[in-house]
Design a protein around this motif. Structure first.
Motif, PDB file in Angstrom:
ATOM      1  N   GLY A   1     -56.337  35.990  -3.940  1.00  0.00           N
ATOM      2  CA  GLY A   1     -57.260  36.482  -5.061  1.00  0.00           C
ATOM      3  C   GLY A   1     -57.356  36.360  -6.138  1.00  0.00           C
ATOM      4  N   GLN A   2     -56.640  35.968  -7.099  1.00  0.00           N
ATOM      5  CA  GLN A   2     -56.327  34.825  -8.022  1.00  0.00           C
ATOM      6  C   GLN A   2     -56.518  34.085  -8.574  1.00  0.00           C
ATOM      7  N   PRO A   3     -57.620  33.263  -7.567  1.00  0.00           N
ATOM      8  CA  PRO A   3     -57.887  31.602  -7.125  1.00  0.00           C
ATOM      9  C   PRO A   3     -59.032  30.579  -9.027  1.00  0.00           C
ATOM     10  N   GLY A   4     -58.773  29.457  -8.966  1.00  0.00           N
ATOM     11  CA  GLY A   4     -59.250  28.502 -10.452  1.00  0.00           C
ATOM     12  C   GLY A   4     -58.822  27.874 -10.305  1.00  0.00           C
ATOM     13  N   LEU A   5     -57.893  27.127  -9.176  1.00  0.00           N
ATOM     14  CA  LEU A   5     -56.843  25.920  -9.818  1.00  0.00           C
ATOM     15  C   LEU A   5     -57.935  24.891  -9.328  1.00  0.00           C
ATOM     16  N   GLU A   6     -58.281  23.691 -10.310  1.00  0.00           N
ATOM     17  CA  GLU A   6     -59.242  22.533  -9.047  1.00  0.00           C
ATOM     18  C   GLU A   6     -57.673  21.364  -9.396  1.00  0.00           C
ATOM     19  N   ILE A   7     -57.871  20.476  -8.971  1.00  0.00           N
ATOM     20  CA  ILE A   7     -57.335  19.241  -8.248  1.00  0.00           C
ATOM     21  C   ILE A   7     -58.712  18.096  -8.801  1.00  0.00           C
ATOM     22  N   LEU A   8     -58.413  16.796  -9.474  1.00  0.00           N
ATOM     23  CA  LEU A   8     -59.379  15.677  -9.404  1.00  0.00           C
ATOM     24  C   LEU A   8     -59.192  15.161  -8.311  1.00  0.00           C
ATOM     25  N   THR A   9     -59.837  14.927  -7.516  1.00  0.00           N
ATOM     26  CA  THR A   9     -59.829  13.607  -5.807  1.00  0.00           C
ATOM     27  C   THR A   9     -59.979  12.200  -6.232  1.00  0.00           C
ATOM     28  N   PRO A  10     -59.486  11.276  -5.737  1.00  0.00           N
ATOM     29  CA  PRO A  10     -59.530  10.366  -6.059  1.00  0.00           C
ATOM     30  C   PRO A  10     -61.247   9.389  -5.987  1.00  0.00           C
ATOM     31  N   GLU A  11     -62.235  10.529  -5.581  1.00  0.00           N
ATOM     32  CA  GLU A  11     -63.692  10.266  -5.466  1.00  0.00           C
ATOM     33  C   GLU A  11     -64.304  10.955  -6.789  1.00  0.00           C
ATOM     34  N   GLY A  12     -63.542  10.794  -7.557  1.00  0.00           N
ATOM     35  CA  GLY A  12     -64.085  11.866  -8.786  1.00  0.00           C
ATOM     36  C   GLY A  12     -64.872  13.597  -8.894  1.00  0.00           C
ATOM     37  N   THR A  13     -64.268  13.963  -7.638  1.00  0.00           N
ATOM     38  CA  THR A  13     -64.724  15.250  -7.439  1.00  0.00           C
ATOM     39  C   THR A  13     -63.695  16.373  -7.999  1.00  0.00           C
ATOM     40  N   TRP A  14     -64.145  17.159  -8.433  1.00  0.00           N
ATOM     41  CA  TRP A  14     -63.486  18.244  -8.589  1.00  0.00           C
ATOM     42  C   TRP A  14     -62.834  19.391  -7.467  1.00  0.00           C
TER      43      TRP A  14
END
Length: 373
Positions: free
Chosen positions: A216-229
């Motif tokens: 219930g505590q999200p927030g992490l994002e990674i940068l994809t090879p396509e250039g999106t989060w």
């Protein structure tokens, strides 16, 4: 990569079993995930962690961050990367951030015989042995992963673990408690949802990172090879979290590759850029929740030279890419394995870490400026 970089759908990462570090299939699976995503989940049931261990660690963290500032201040972070860093002390993406990260942290360096080698605040000192044991469990888990990566790379099983052995000298390993206040907290009164993030975009500095999260505590994002989060779920599809008698849920441990493993393998293993944001539900006012996480940053011995791994898998990758050792050049390498060129030498792990930390903390930059006057 700017604050306007679009956010895509959540990414689906594999959940891997590391219970047998001698299993070639497990080594291949770890390598495949590390080369494709740079991130993967580890099934907690394949480690030595109990749900109770993680539950207690989060309890200690929450109690510490709720303690008065005057109790934290004597343990403020020092140049050895140990201690407390307050709100906005770190700026992980100075190019795009208007202010420092919306987070607090406490860094533990290595423990010796269960004892911290640094001052501990009042809230944590009584639990020194318990915290040291948790750090030991993190080290054991990292060693399993490092052995499996070596297996996947078809090199000596102890190539990485021998270079991370604390009995041979100091390492840069850090156990870190993290607290990200919600949008409704006083600490985020100056928050601007169009540009501000909880932790700026960055790649990790060491070998591998373990991340423990709470449901219930999200927030992490990674940068994809396509250039999106791409948001990274705390509890991925198909997971079966461990639970304690109190009902505490223990999601899979999230693992990511750091810069040094990427350098060691000339970019074959991906050190993926990532950040921590205020979740959309908070930004739109639908909910507001503090975020706590616990991180273990695995680093090699300070004296370790960052030379290429003697892997045929890496050699084939380099040949297929048709490039020189670009990853190595970032940290002062010469042309190839064993060929550093005239007047060049490989950076050590300690030198690389110092370079990254100097760019992250304001107090280091201020000290350098003062010394130049």
């Amino acid at each position: 990569m700017t604050e306007s970089t679009p956010v895509g759908p959540a990414i689906e990462l594999p959940i891997l079993d590391i219970s047998n570090p001698e299993d070639p299939a497990a080594g291949k699976a770890i390598l495949d995930a590390a080369t494709k995503y740079g991130f993967l989940y580890v099934d907690s049931k394949g480690t030595d962690f109990r749900a109770e261990d993680v539950e207690k660690a989060f309890e200690r963290s929450k109690t510490f961050f709720a303690s008065p500032a005057e109790e934290k201040e004597p343990c403020r972070i020092q140049s050895n990367n140990r201690g407390w860093s307050g709100m906005h002390s770190e700026t992980l993406d100075p190019e795009h951030q208007r202010t420092g990260d919306f987070k607090e942290a406490f860094n533990f360096g290595e423990f010796a015989s269960g004892k911290a080698q640094q001052p501990l605040p009042k809230a944590l000192a009584p639990h020194e042995d318990e915290i040291g044991r948790f750090a030991d469990l993190c080290t054991k888990t990292c060693n399993r992963i490092l052995k499996l990566l070596a297996l996947g790379l078809q090199i000596s099983p102890d190539f990485f673990t021998a270079r991370h052995d604390p009995s041979q000298g100091e390492t840069g390993c850090i156990l870190r408690y993290l607290y990200y206040p919600s949008i409704s907290a006083p600490a985020t009164a100056s928050y601007d949802h169009t540009v501000d993030v909880r932790a700026g975009a960055h790649s990790d500095y060491g070998s591998i990172t373990l991340l423990f999260q709470r449901p219930g505590q999200p927030g992490l994002e990674i940068l994809t090879p396509e250039g999106t989060w791409a948001p990274v779920p705390v509890e991925p599809k198909g997971c079966s979290p461990s639970s304690s008698e109190s009902g505490f849920s223990f999601p899979p441990i999230l693992v990511n590759i750091g810069d040094l493993l990427s350098y060691w393998t000339d970019g074959l293993l991906k050190s993926t850029v990532h950040r921590v944001v205020f979740p959309m539900a908070e930004r739109t006012g639908n909910s507001s929740q503090d975020r706590y996480s616990i991180v273990f940053f695995c680093h090699p011995l300070d004296k370790t030279e960052l030379i290429p791994v003697p892997s045929e898998v890496v050699k084939r990758y380099r040949e297929e890419k048709g490039t020189g050792n670009q990853a190595q050049e970032k940290v002062g390498f010469g042309g190839g394995a064993g060929d550093l060129g005239a007047g060049k030498r490989a950076l050590t792990a300690a030198e690389h870490l110092a370079l990254r930390l100097n760019a992250t903390y304001d107090f280091r930059q201020e000290a350098a400026a003062a010394a130049a006057v």
